[in-house]
Design a protein around this motif. Structure first.
Motif, short mmCIF file in Angstrom:
data_model
loop_
_atom_site.label_atom_id
_atom_site.label_comp_id
_atom_site.label_asym_id
_atom_site.label_seq_id
_atom_site.Cartn_x
_atom_site.Cartn_y
_atom_site.Cartn_z
N HIS A 139 0.84 -1.20 0.00
CA HIS A 139 0.00 0.00 0.00
C HIS A 139 0.88 1.25 0.00
CE1 HIS A 139 -3.72 -2.27 1.73
NE2 HIS A 139 -3.82 -2.12 0.43
N SER A 140 0.32 2.33 -0.58
CA SER A 140 1.16 3.51 -0.83
C SER A 140 1.63 4.19 0.46
CB SER A 140 0.42 4.52 -1.72
OG SER A 140 -0.55 5.23 -0.97
N HIS A 156 0.99 -5.38 -6.37
CA HIS A 156 -0.10 -4.41 -6.51
C HIS A 156 -0.07 -3.89 -7.94
CE1 HIS A 156 -3.37 -2.23 -5.03
NE2 HIS A 156 -2.81 -1.47 -4.09
N THR A 214 -0.75 -0.50 -8.69
CA THR A 214 -0.70 0.97 -8.73
C THR A 214 0.61 1.44 -9.37
OG1 THR A 214 0.37 1.14 -6.58
CG2 THR A 214 -2.02 1.10 -6.58
N HIS A 270 -1.94 -1.66 11.50
CA HIS A 270 -2.86 -0.80 10.78
C HIS A 270 -3.22 0.49 11.52
CE1 HIS A 270 -6.71 -0.49 8.15
NE2 HIS A 270 -5.71 0.22 7.65
N SER A 329 -8.02 10.95 7.62
CA SER A 329 -9.40 10.78 7.13
C SER A 329 -10.03 9.48 7.61
CB SER A 329 -9.42 10.77 5.61
OG SER A 329 -8.52 11.69 5.09
N TYR A 330 -9.27 8.61 8.26
CA TYR A 330 -9.78 7.25 8.52
C TYR A 330 -10.13 7.00 9.98
CZ TYR A 330 -6.81 7.40 4.41
OH TYR A 330 -6.21 7.79 3.25
N HIS A 370 -8.04 6.96 12.47
CA HIS A 370 -6.96 6.23 13.16
C HIS A 370 -6.30 7.15 14.19
CE1 HIS A 370 -6.37 3.68 9.23
NE2 HIS A 370 -7.40 3.28 9.95
N ILE A 391 -7.31 2.02 -7.47
CA ILE A 391 -7.67 1.88 -6.05
C ILE A 391 -6.46 1.31 -5.29
CG2 ILE A 391 -9.27 0.86 -4.38
CD1 ILE A 391 -11.28 0.53 -6.69
N ASP A 392 -5.85 2.15 -4.46
CA ASP A 392 -4.71 1.67 -3.67
C ASP A 392 -5.19 0.77 -2.55
OD1 ASP A 392 -1.80 1.81 -2.96
OD2 ASP A 392 -2.63 2.59 -1.09
N ARG A 393 -6.27 1.21 -1.86
CA ARG A 393 -6.75 0.42 -0.72
C ARG A 393 -8.11 0.92 -0.26
NH1 ARG A 393 -3.03 4.25 1.07
NH2 ARG A 393 -3.58 5.41 2.97
N GLU A 408 -10.19 1.74 3.28
CA GLU A 408 -10.04 2.02 4.72
C GLU A 408 -11.46 2.18 5.26
OE1 GLU A 408 -7.25 2.05 6.38
OE2 GLU A 408 -5.62 2.68 5.06
N LYS A 463 -14.18 3.95 3.27
CA LYS A 463 -13.53 4.85 2.32
C LYS A 463 -12.58 4.10 1.40
CE LYS A 463 -14.08 8.87 5.15
NZ LYS A 463 -13.64 9.38 6.44
N VAL A 514 -9.06 4.75 -1.05
CA VAL A 514 -7.97 5.65 -1.37
C VAL A 514 -7.61 5.44 -2.83
CG1 VAL A 514 -5.63 6.38 -0.82
CG2 VAL A 514 -7.13 5.51 0.99
N LEU A 544 -5.46 6.61 -6.26
CA LEU A 544 -4.27 7.31 -6.74
C LEU A 544 -4.63 7.77 -8.15
CD1 LEU A 544 -1.63 4.74 -5.44
CD2 LEU A 544 -2.30 6.91 -4.38
N ARG A 560 -3.21 11.38 -4.22
CA ARG A 560 -4.15 10.63 -3.36
C ARG A 560 -5.49 11.34 -3.28
NH1 ARG A 560 0.10 10.29 -0.51
NH2 ARG A 560 -0.38 11.97 0.94
N VAL A 605 -9.21 10.55 -1.28
CA VAL A 605 -9.99 9.65 -0.43
C VAL A 605 -11.48 9.90 -0.70
CG1 VAL A 605 -10.48 8.96 1.95
CG2 VAL A 605 -8.19 9.77 1.34
#
Lengths: 478, 83
Positions: A164-165, A190, A192, A284, A313-314, A316, B7-9, B11, B14, B16, B18, B25, B27
């Motif tokens: 993941h980035s 991946h 990307t 995570h 934004s998540y 965390h 789609i990177d991932r 969450e 949501k 993320v 690219l 990025r 979101v």
């Protein structure tokens, strides 16, 4: 508007037509309706209807348990927003005197959880001075600058926990900047462009590309990393397959989880792997889907670190995860709060340095107990000056004697301010103190008989060797 | 602006993304993407002021990226880059 006007004129008309008794009945009914309408907002606005006050139990040295009721406006950075989940018994208070003094570090092994915003990047220096990096955060997240500031010239090892980035984005520039001997991954791919750029950068760097699975051992000088995950790749879940590493130096063990989640944790427990560790880099970014209670019981750490960006934004770290850590009595550090977090390990214990000094309140630590876990915690917190409440007479009635006992670093200069409704209390007995050899400082003062009842605030400050910690404690006059 | 994104991932609720050549990025709520979209899928998106107006899975782009990147990864595994 028309309808309201008509309604009002009808009301007045009806009112005028009534006799004395009729008028009285109408007035009474209107008042009743008004009261009912008003009471709704009154109930909503009343203090009892605001989020339930948080109860924190602070059992330390004395056998008494001081139950302090903390209102959400007390200076809690974490936990205060929680409404439905229990509040961690460990929590932070305000940030004091930001510093970024890393020049005086010692210790044979250094593990730096680099503040890269939302992402992971962990720099490890072996006793021989070799450097390893676990993940690199996003591109342009400051990892290059940090490595340069630490005098890193080349990397013996780079681990990409998963593609993941927020873990590999910053590695592109790392490979372009620092000659790298080995890159370790779980082999997951991946699609990307960030991932493709990362592969291109590895190719150009000529680093050895190595894929690992459970049971493999990676060496960084005399340091040994044991791969605990992945056991086998589970398709379609990049986080779950994160490379999980366990590293031991002397009596100190780290567990680096990458973005591993509850599924990974359950699988590692089922596989009966050696999970016990002193320091847990939680999976995570502290999200709710990692760091289960069962996993925490298996790891049984004294300190936990999460890496997260301030205001990400998540959501965390998740309040649920913080609560689980708090309930397990774990000291929690986060890069969003503490900035870069450095563990110095000498083989017999560890100490912590953080870019921002933030008080760690650890109510579950008992200074008089001499179990190994406790002494490890004390070593851990010795670099970060902290204050904890030993006892406080609260609630207290006006006209009685109050007493506050705190525990902090021995020899620390301590000051106290008791804020009441009228402002800072001028009572005798609230002068500065020096913490004694056991780290205790005690204040006794009289709460004036005309003191306004309510929940007020005591602020205690402790300073030692240029480091200051501040603790805000709720204080109820009842 | 119509562009490519990957789609990177995910969450939580949501996703993320690219976006574009720069892989900026973005979101977005997962519900703005096709239900069957997976991590690693390339999309044709219409993005305006950090909002996704439309998103369609680009199976061709996804397949092309997969095959190209798998080749690169295989070369790294074989150690060809070190010869």
């Amino acid at each position: 508007m028309q309808i309201i006007k008509r309604f009002l004129s009808w009301c007045i008309g009806t009112f005028q037509k009534q006799g004395f008794v009729g008028k009285a009945v109408l007035v009474f009914v209107s008042l009743l309706v008004l009261c009912c309408l008003c009471s709704v907002p009154i109930v909503i606005l009343s203090p009892k209807a605001t989020p339930t006050p948080i109860r924190v139990e602070i059992p330390i040295t004395t056998k008494e348990v001081v139950n302090a009721t903390i209102l959400p406006q007390v200076t809690l950075i974490l936990g205060a927003q929680t409404t439905s989940t229990p509040i961690p018994t460990n929590f932070y208070t305000e940030t004091i005197e930001p510093t970024s003094n890393f020049t005086s570090v010692s210790g044979n092994v250094q593990v730096s959880f680099i503040d890269v915003g939302q992402g992971d990047a962990i720099l490890i220096r072996s006793p021989e001075g070799l450097y390893g990096l676990i993940d690199g955060g996003e591109a342009d997240s400051g990892v290059i600058q940090y490595l340069k500031s630490q005098g890193v010239q080349n990397l013996d090892l780079v681990v990409a926990t998963h593609p993941h980035s927020d873990h590999i984005g910053g590695l592109v520039a790392v490979f372009q900047t620092f000659p790298t001997a080995r890159v370790v991954t779980n082999g997951e791919m991946h699609t990307t462009a960030v991932y493709e750029n990362y592969l291109d950068a590895i190719a150009v760097s000529k680093a050895e590309y190595i894929e690992v699975v459970r049971g493999n051992v990676i060496k960084l000088g005399s340091l040994t990393f044991t791969v605990l995950n992945p056991g086998r790749i589970v398709e379609g879940d990049l986080n779950r397959n994160s490379v999980v590493l366990r590293m031991t130096y002397g009596n100190t063990t780290f567990l680096f989880m990458g973005d591993a989640n509850n599924d990974t944790e359950a699988e590692m427990i089922a596989a009966d792997l050696p999970l016990k560790a002193d320091i847990l880099k939680v999976g995570h970014h502290g999200s709710s889907t990692s760091t289960s209670a069962a996993f925490l019981a298996a790891v049984d750490p004294t300190a936990a670190v999460y890496s997260a960006g301030k205001g990400n934004s998540y959501g965390h770290p998740s309040p649920d995860t913080l609560a689980r850590l708090g309930n397990a009595g774990v000291n929690v550090l986060g890069t969003d709060i503490h900035g870069t977090i450095v563990f110095l390990v000498d083989g017999t214990g560890y100490s912590i340095q953080t870019a921002r000094q933030v008080l760690m309140l650890t109510p579950t630590v008992t200074p008089t107990t001499n179990s190994t876990a406790i002494s490890a915690t004390q070593t851990a917190t010795s670099e970060v000056i902290s204050i904890s409440v030993v006892s406080l007479t609260s609630p207290i009635s006006p006209g009685s004697m109050a007493q506050l006992t705190i525990h902090t670093a021995p020899g620390a200069a301590c000051s106290i301010t008791v804020y009441l409704k009228s402002g800072a209390s001028q009572a005798a007995g609230l002068g500065p103190q020096t913490a004694d050899a056991s780290g205790q400082a005690i204040w006794m003062w009289k709460v004036g008989s005309n003191t306004t009842r309510g929940i007020w605030k005591i602020v205690v400050q402790a300073t030692l060797g240029g480091k200051t910690a501040t603790l805000s404690i709720p204080f109820e006059v009842k | 602006m119509k562009t490519k994104a990957v789609i990177d991932r995910f969450e939580g609720d949501k996703a993320v993304l690219l976006v574009g050549e720069e892989q900026d990025r973005l979101v977005v709520l997962r519900s703005f993407l096709p239900k069957i979209a997976k991590e690693g899928d390339w999309l044709q998106v219409d993005v305006e002021d950090d909002r996704v107006l439309s998103a369609v899975i680009d199976a061709n782009e996804t397949a092309a990226a997969k095959s190209r990147i798998a080749d690169k990864l295989a070369r790294l595994k074989r150690g060809e880059h070190r010869e």
